[in-house]
Design a protein around this motif. Sequence first.
Motif, short mmCIF file in Angstrom:
data_model
loop_
_atom_site.label_atom_id
_atom_site.label_comp_id
_atom_site.label_asym_id
_atom_site.label_seq_id
_atom_site.Cartn_x
_atom_site.Cartn_y
_atom_site.Cartn_z
N ALA A 292 0.85 -1.19 0.00
CA ALA A 292 0.00 0.00 0.00
C ALA A 292 0.88 1.24 0.00
O ALA A 292 1.89 1.30 0.71
CB ALA A 292 -0.91 0.00 1.22
N VAL A 293 0.49 2.23 -0.79
CA VAL A 293 1.19 3.52 -0.85
C VAL A 293 0.25 4.59 -0.31
O VAL A 293 -0.92 4.65 -0.69
CB VAL A 293 1.63 3.84 -2.29
CG1 VAL A 293 2.25 5.23 -2.38
CG2 VAL A 293 2.61 2.78 -2.80
N VAL A 294 0.78 5.43 0.58
CA VAL A 294 -0.04 6.44 1.26
C VAL A 294 0.69 7.77 1.22
O VAL A 294 1.91 7.83 1.46
CB VAL A 294 -0.30 6.05 2.73
CG1 VAL A 294 -1.20 7.07 3.41
CG2 VAL A 294 -0.90 4.65 2.83
N VAL A 295 -0.04 8.86 0.97
CA VAL A 295 0.57 10.19 0.99
C VAL A 295 -0.50 11.24 1.29
O VAL A 295 -1.67 11.06 0.95
CB VAL A 295 1.26 10.50 -0.36
CG1 VAL A 295 0.25 10.69 -1.47
CG2 VAL A 295 2.18 11.72 -0.25
N GLY A 296 -0.08 12.32 1.92
CA GLY A 296 -0.95 13.47 2.13
C GLY A 296 -0.81 14.43 0.96
O GLY A 296 0.29 14.66 0.45
N THR A 324 -3.52 5.45 -1.53
CA THR A 324 -4.41 6.28 -0.73
C THR A 324 -3.83 7.67 -0.54
O THR A 324 -2.65 7.81 -0.18
CB THR A 324 -4.65 5.64 0.65
OG1 THR A 324 -5.15 4.30 0.48
CG2 THR A 324 -5.62 6.46 1.47
N THR A 325 -4.65 8.69 -0.77
CA THR A 325 -4.24 10.06 -0.48
C THR A 325 -5.15 10.65 0.59
O THR A 325 -6.36 10.39 0.59
CB THR A 325 -4.30 10.95 -1.73
OG1 THR A 325 -5.63 10.95 -2.26
CG2 THR A 325 -3.34 10.45 -2.80
N LEU A 344 -6.77 1.81 7.41
CA LEU A 344 -6.02 1.25 6.28
C LEU A 344 -5.20 0.05 6.72
O LEU A 344 -5.18 -0.99 6.05
CB LEU A 344 -5.13 2.32 5.66
CG LEU A 344 -4.31 1.89 4.44
CD1 LEU A 344 -4.23 3.04 3.44
CD2 LEU A 344 -2.89 1.48 4.83
N LEU A 345 -4.52 0.17 7.87
CA LEU A 345 -3.73 -0.96 8.37
C LEU A 345 -4.63 -2.15 8.67
O LEU A 345 -4.29 -3.30 8.34
CB LEU A 345 -2.97 -0.55 9.64
CG LEU A 345 -1.89 0.53 9.48
CD1 LEU A 345 -1.20 0.79 10.82
CD2 LEU A 345 -0.87 0.14 8.42
N ASP A 346 -5.79 -1.89 9.28
CA ASP A 346 -6.73 -2.98 9.54
C ASP A 346 -7.16 -3.66 8.24
O ASP A 346 -7.29 -4.89 8.17
CB ASP A 346 -7.98 -2.44 10.26
CG ASP A 346 -7.71 -2.08 11.71
OD1 ASP A 346 -6.72 -2.57 12.28
OD2 ASP A 346 -8.51 -1.30 12.28
N GLY A 347 -7.36 -2.84 7.20
CA GLY A 347 -7.76 -3.40 5.91
C GLY A 347 -6.69 -4.28 5.29
O GLY A 347 -7.00 -5.35 4.74
#
Length: 358
Positions: A292-296, A324-325, A344-347
């Motif tokens: 998973a890639v996450v950024v604000g 996910t943004t 997100l971590l739970d997912g």
Amino acid sequence: MSRSKWARARTWGTVAAGTFVAATAAQFAITGGAMLREVFAFPDPVEDGPDPALRTPTHAMRSSVVGTPDGALLHVVASGDVDDADEIVVLIHGWTCNTAFWNAQFNHFGDRRPVVAYDQRGHGLSELGRHRPTVDMLGQDLQAVLDAMIPEGKRAVLVGHSMGGMTIMSWAQQFGAGMEDRVSAIVLCSTAARGVVQRQALIPDNLPALAKPGKNVLARVFTSAPVPLPVNALTSQFEHYIALGPVARAAHVEFSDMMVSACSPAARAAWGSAMYHLDVLSGLDKVTVPTAVVVGTADLLTPPQHADEMAKALSSRGFLHSYTTYDGSGHMAPFERAAQFNTLLDGVLTDLSAATGS
């Protein structure tokens, strides 16, 4: 050369040197001034009281020490029972932070799931070691932690923020062959695979042509100068601009400012210098687990272009779990958007359970 010609050459050399110094000073003044205008234009943080998610965890936490190949000792904290789950969440913090960065995640999981975090070398209670830090060393330290903390038959879910994400990609470059035997999933949050210092967005791009060469120089000085950081209203204002989104909670700004200021200036400078040479993009070619890639969207330290690049590399090989943004979030997404990030971590963990039928 005649004496008169030598004198003229020295004069022109002095003039040239003076012109270079003046031009460099002008570049710094313009770029620094542009950044200062952005800092002071940021809105005041929202005063809405403390954030319970950031409190020091009250459930049982275990501390231990892990040795690295070069002899440096890393401080590790863990909670939960490793016998209760097939996957162990391993949290890897970023530059100038420490294990407290993950309080919102430790508090979310509590005793329900085994969680491990460690202070990167030179951060928190971990030793810096005798050797100059390198990007390769990040991955080697993670390997030492995995060897010490993940029992045989269990797998890690690697969660890296900022330099922690770089750590995971450095590890993959060096130790990624057959990673699915040791790692079941990866989360890369607010991070970059290459050019992190050079492609930051702290200094606006709309600079005069004269000043643009000074942007990278100022960024390098900013990241690698071993200057002690006090904690006061001015540093909080800078921390808000640098690390968090424009609309930020005062509790988050204070938490971040205290943590960054507590980091050893020597470690901060050494790792800032090491990251100038960051290129772990090829580590993504070794990734063989859902990632998973996450950024604000308001992240100035690792702008979304970095996440776009990583997501594209992972998607091309079929290992992008999700992209996910978080709208308006800055660099500190795991606690700026703690509820969403924990979901997100739970997912990710739920998807792993569904895939294995456990």
